[in-house]
Design a protein around this motif. Structure first.
Motif, PDB file in Angstrom:
ATOM      1  N   LEU A  88       2.307 -78.653  15.815  1.00  0.00           N
ATOM      2  CA  LEU A  88       1.073 -79.425  15.984  1.00  0.00           C
ATOM      3  C   LEU A  88      -0.152 -78.587  15.615  1.00  0.00           C
ATOM      4  O   LEU A  88      -1.103 -79.090  15.005  1.00  0.00           O
ATOM      5  N   LEU A  89      -0.126 -77.306  15.946  1.00  0.00           N
ATOM      6  CA  LEU A  89      -1.220 -76.427  15.535  1.00  0.00           C
ATOM      7  C   LEU A  89      -1.251 -76.294  14.020  1.00  0.00           C
ATOM      8  O   LEU A  89      -2.328 -76.235  13.416  1.00  0.00           O
ATOM      9  N   GLN A  90      -0.078 -76.278  13.405  1.00  0.00           N
ATOM     10  CA  GLN A  90      -0.015 -76.249  11.944  1.00  0.00           C
ATOM     11  C   GLN A  90      -0.641 -77.508  11.342  1.00  0.00           C
ATOM     12  O   GLN A  90      -1.389 -77.440  10.353  1.00  0.00           O
ATOM     13  N   ILE A  91      -0.363 -78.663  11.926  1.00  0.00           N
ATOM     14  CA  ILE A  91      -0.940 -79.918  11.426  1.00  0.00           C
ATOM     15  C   ILE A  91      -2.461 -79.881  11.547  1.00  0.00           C
ATOM     16  O   ILE A  91      -3.185 -80.313  10.636  1.00  0.00           O
ATOM     17  N   HIS A  92      -2.958 -79.380  12.662  1.00  0.00           N
ATOM     18  CA  HIS A  92      -4.410 -79.188  12.808  1.00  0.00           C
ATOM     19  C   HIS A  92      -4.956 -78.372  11.653  1.00  0.00           C
ATOM     20  O   HIS A  92      -5.952 -78.746  11.023  1.00  0.00           O
ATOM     21  N   LEU A 129      -7.504 -83.470  17.453  1.00  0.00           N
ATOM     22  CA  LEU A 129      -6.517 -84.029  18.376  1.00  0.00           C
ATOM     23  C   LEU A 129      -5.195 -83.270  18.270  1.00  0.00           C
ATOM     24  O   LEU A 129      -4.567 -82.960  19.288  1.00  0.00           O
ATOM     25  N   ALA A 130      -4.769 -82.945  17.051  1.00  0.00           N
ATOM     26  CA  ALA A 130      -3.532 -82.193  16.876  1.00  0.00           C
ATOM     27  C   ALA A 130      -3.617 -80.837  17.575  1.00  0.00           C
ATOM     28  O   ALA A 130      -2.653 -80.377  18.189  1.00  0.00           O
ATOM     29  N   ALA A 131      -4.786 -80.179  17.495  1.00  0.00           N
ATOM     30  CA  ALA A 131      -4.960 -78.883  18.146  1.00  0.00           C
ATOM     31  C   ALA A 131      -4.844 -79.002  19.661  1.00  0.00           C
ATOM     32  O   ALA A 131      -4.172 -78.190  20.316  1.00  0.00           O
ATOM     33  N   PHE A 132      -5.497 -80.007  20.237  1.00  0.00           N
ATOM     34  CA  PHE A 132      -5.437 -80.177  21.691  1.00  0.00           C
ATOM     35  C   PHE A 132      -4.041 -80.591  22.153  1.00  0.00           C
ATOM     36  O   PHE A 132      -3.573 -80.158  23.210  1.00  0.00           O
ATOM     37  N   LEU A 133      -3.364 -81.404  21.337  1.00  0.00           N
ATOM     38  CA  LEU A 133      -1.998 -81.789  21.679  1.00  0.00           C
ATOM     39  C   LEU A 133      -1.069 -80.577  21.659  1.00  0.00           C
ATOM     40  O   LEU A 133      -0.120 -80.503  22.444  1.00  0.00           O
ATOM     41  N   SER A 134      -1.347 -79.625  20.767  1.00  0.00           N
ATOM     42  CA  SER A 134      -0.503 -78.434  20.686  1.00  0.00           C
ATOM     43  C   SER A 134      -0.554 -77.624  21.977  1.00  0.00           C
ATOM     44  O   SER A 134       0.425 -76.963  22.339  1.00  0.00           O
ATOM     45  N   LEU A 135      -1.689 -77.660  22.669  1.00  0.00           N
ATOM     46  CA  LEU A 135      -1.798 -76.977  23.955  1.00  0.00           C
ATOM     47  C   LEU A 135      -1.268 -77.852  25.082  1.00  0.00           C
ATOM     48  O   LEU A 135      -0.610 -77.376  26.013  1.00  0.00           O
ATOM     49  N   ARG A 136      -1.553 -79.139  24.993  1.00  0.00           N
ATOM     50  CA  ARG A 136      -1.132 -80.074  26.040  1.00  0.00           C
ATOM     51  C   ARG A 136       0.384 -80.092  26.209  1.00  0.00           C
ATOM     52  O   ARG A 136       0.905 -80.181  27.322  1.00  0.00           O
ATOM     53  N   VAL A 137       1.108 -79.994  25.085  1.00  0.00           N
ATOM     54  CA  VAL A 137       2.560 -80.083  25.166  1.00  0.00           C
ATOM     55  C   VAL A 137       3.142 -78.892  25.923  1.00  0.00           C
ATOM     56  O   VAL A 137       4.175 -79.016  26.592  1.00  0.00           O
ATOM     57  N   LEU A 138       2.473 -77.746  25.851  1.00  0.00           N
ATOM     58  CA  LEU A 138       2.934 -76.585  26.606  1.00  0.00           C
ATOM     59  C   LEU A 138       2.743 -76.773  28.112  1.00  0.00           C
ATOM     60  O   LEU A 138       3.524 -76.267  28.915  1.00  0.00           O
ATOM     61  N   LEU A 139       1.689 -77.491  28.483  1.00  0.00           N
ATOM     62  CA  LEU A 139       1.455 -77.759  29.907  1.00  0.00           C
ATOM     63  C   LEU A 139       2.557 -78.615  30.517  1.00  0.00           C
ATOM     64  O   LEU A 139       2.745 -78.610  31.735  1.00  0.00           O
ATOM     65  N   ASP A 140       3.267 -79.363  29.668  1.00  0.00           N
ATOM     66  CA  ASP A 140       4.349 -80.225  30.148  1.00  0.00           C
ATOM     67  C   ASP A 140       5.700 -79.515  30.166  1.00  0.00           C
ATOM     68  O   ASP A 140       6.712 -80.116  30.560  1.00  0.00           O
ATOM     69  N   GLU A 152       4.022 -69.078  35.627  1.00  0.00           N
ATOM     70  CA  GLU A 152       3.616 -67.816  35.009  1.00  0.00           C
ATOM     71  C   GLU A 152       3.982 -67.780  33.531  1.00  0.00           C
ATOM     72  O   GLU A 152       3.188 -67.330  32.690  1.00  0.00           O
ATOM     73  N   LEU A 153       5.164 -68.277  33.200  1.00  0.00           N
ATOM     74  CA  LEU A 153       5.578 -68.332  31.799  1.00  0.00           C
ATOM     75  C   LEU A 153       4.735 -69.336  31.030  1.00  0.00           C
ATOM     76  O   LEU A 153       4.315 -69.080  29.892  1.00  0.00           O
ATOM     77  N   ARG A 154       4.478 -70.478  31.651  1.00  0.00           N
ATOM     78  CA  ARG A 154       3.652 -71.497  31.005  1.00  0.00           C
ATOM     79  C   ARG A 154       2.274 -70.937  30.670  1.00  0.00           C
ATOM     80  O   ARG A 154       1.737 -71.156  29.581  1.00  0.00           O
ATOM     81  N   GLN A 155       1.698 -70.189  31.587  1.00  0.00           N
ATOM     82  CA  GLN A 155       0.389 -69.593  31.368  1.00  0.00           C
ATOM     83  C   GLN A 155       0.431 -68.574  30.227  1.00  0.00           C
ATOM     84  O   GLN A 155      -0.473 -68.510  29.390  1.00  0.00           O
ATOM     85  N   ALA A 156       1.487 -67.772  30.190  1.00  0.00           N
ATOM     86  CA  ALA A 156       1.615 -66.764  29.136  1.00  0.00           C
ATOM     87  C   ALA A 156       1.766 -67.420  27.765  1.00  0.00           C
ATOM     88  O   ALA A 156       1.182 -66.956  26.774  1.00  0.00           O
ATOM     89  N   MET A 157       2.531 -68.512  27.701  1.00  0.00           N
ATOM     90  CA  MET A 157       2.714 -69.213  26.425  1.00  0.00           C
ATOM     91  C   MET A 157       1.419 -69.865  25.972  1.00  0.00           C
ATOM     92  O   MET A 157       1.082 -69.860  24.774  1.00  0.00           O
TER      93      MET A 157
END
Length: 359
Positions: A91-95, A140-151, A157-162
């Motif tokens: 998703l970050l690549q698409i952004h 939107l693609a950039a924000f989705l790339s971060l949002r998907v990690l939150l899920d 702790e791992l989620r935060q590091a990623m």
């Protein structure tokens, strides 16, 4: 490295790509409902449709392969969080692709219309609307790339590091875009500047971030191995960018997926074009400079610049440099004796295979 090692690496890349493409399609199938798209909005569903189209239209998914193989350096067990990390990376690549095409005014991406030009065709009398919608699609693609990690179903702790890895990669990529534009105001960029642009615009998010995410998910602290990871990523990033620049000038556009000479028409002083400028005579340099940044440059003009490049040995020199950087990357990976041999072999073989496809 032998043919068996190459075949195994290619099979693994193909397997990662096949599995991820199915996962990516499923992600987009549920995205509209997940976002809670406004019921009366027509533009929002169209934005999601264009994101889906560009995302699923193509892509080698090498970032996804790097991510999974980085985890395999540590373990062959199923690793939670890798699917979400892969989605985040792509998703970050698409952004980046959408914003690249806006900046470059590029009509084609992955063999089809760029998102920007798709909107321009839909809003021919509303140029600012088309531009705004394309910018917002990339955002939107950039924000989705971060949002998907939150899920991701992983410890907090791992989620935060990623998330930190990906936000750093996103910031570096934007910085790289700025440097990319700045580079083209330098009459003859030197190697250090070209490498710096590549580092920020490509290396950090395309190679280093997937390596770090894969190791993190597998329970390894990438900071302990930062030096070797950076050396490998830097070498891979340079030859990958050189390859793209080489193909833009010397490649078959039916294979590359966009018109030859795109960098020339955009005025981009790439590795290839900077090398042409450095090697050309005064008269030849004038020809190249007059073509740089001319969006209406003809195929014959591109052919003339290509002829100058070949006459001055630029094509052969670029091929030699690509092979050298790939061999150095391969040697770096081969020195990773503390990790699993199977995955180390993959990383050692991948650069050579990537360059051999071009050479």
């Amino acid at each position: 490295m032998n043919d068996t090692a190459t075949a195994t690496a290619l099979e693994r890349v193909a397997g990662h790509r096949h599995r991820f493409n199915a996962r990516f399609e499923t992600y987009f199938d549920s995205l509209a409902a997940d976002l809670g798209t406004p019921a009366r909005s027509r533009f929002t569903p169209r934005c999601l449709e264009l994101l889906r189209d560009l995302s699923l239209r193509g892509g080698k998914r090498l970032r996804v392969a790097l991510l999974h193989e980085a985890a395999r350096l540590v373990t062959t067990d199923d690793v939670p969080g890798l699917d979400e990390a892969a989605l985040s990376i792509e998703l970050l690549q698409i952004h980046g692709l959408i914003h690249d095409d806006i900046i470059d005014d590029a009509p084609v991406r992955r063999g089809g219309p760029s998102t920007y030009y798709a909107y321009r065709e839909e809003f021919p009398r509303h140029e600012q609307t088309a531009l705004g919608l394309a910018v917002l699609a990339g955002d939107l693609a950039a924000f989705l790339s971060l949002r998907v990690l939150l899920d991701a179903d992983v410890p907090a702790e791992l989620r935060q590091a990623m998330l930190r890895v990906q936000t750093d990669a996103a910031a570096d990529t934007v910085t790289g875009q700025i440097l990319d534009l700045e580079r083209d105001f330098v009459p003859l960029p030197d190697e250090e500047l070209l490498h710096t642009v590549t580092d920020y615009k490509t290396t950090r998010y395309s190679i280093l971030a997937p390596l770090r995410l894969g190791l993190l998910a597998a329970g390894e602290d990438p900071a302990r191995h930062d030096g070797r990871l950076r050396r490998y990523a830097t070498l891979v990033g340079i030859y990958e960018q050189m390859r793209d620049d080489y193909l833009d000038l010397f490649g078959d556009e039916s294979v590359v997926g966009k018109p030859s000479g795109s960098d020339l028409r955009a005025g981009r002083r790439s590795y290839a074009l900077s090398a042409v400028l450095a090697a050309a005579t005064d008269d030849e340099r004038a020809v190249v400079e007059s073509a740089l940044g001319d969006p209406y440059g003809t195929a014959s003009t591109v052919d003339r610049v290509r002829e100058i490049a070949r006459h001055r040995g630029v094509e052969d020199r670029l091929r030699s440099d690509m092979r050298r950087y790939a061999e150095e990357a391969s040697a770096e990976a081969a020195s990773w004796h503390h990790w699993r041999e199977e995955a180390v072999t993959f990383f050692a073989r991948l650069p050579l295979w990537s360059v051999e496809r071009v050479l």
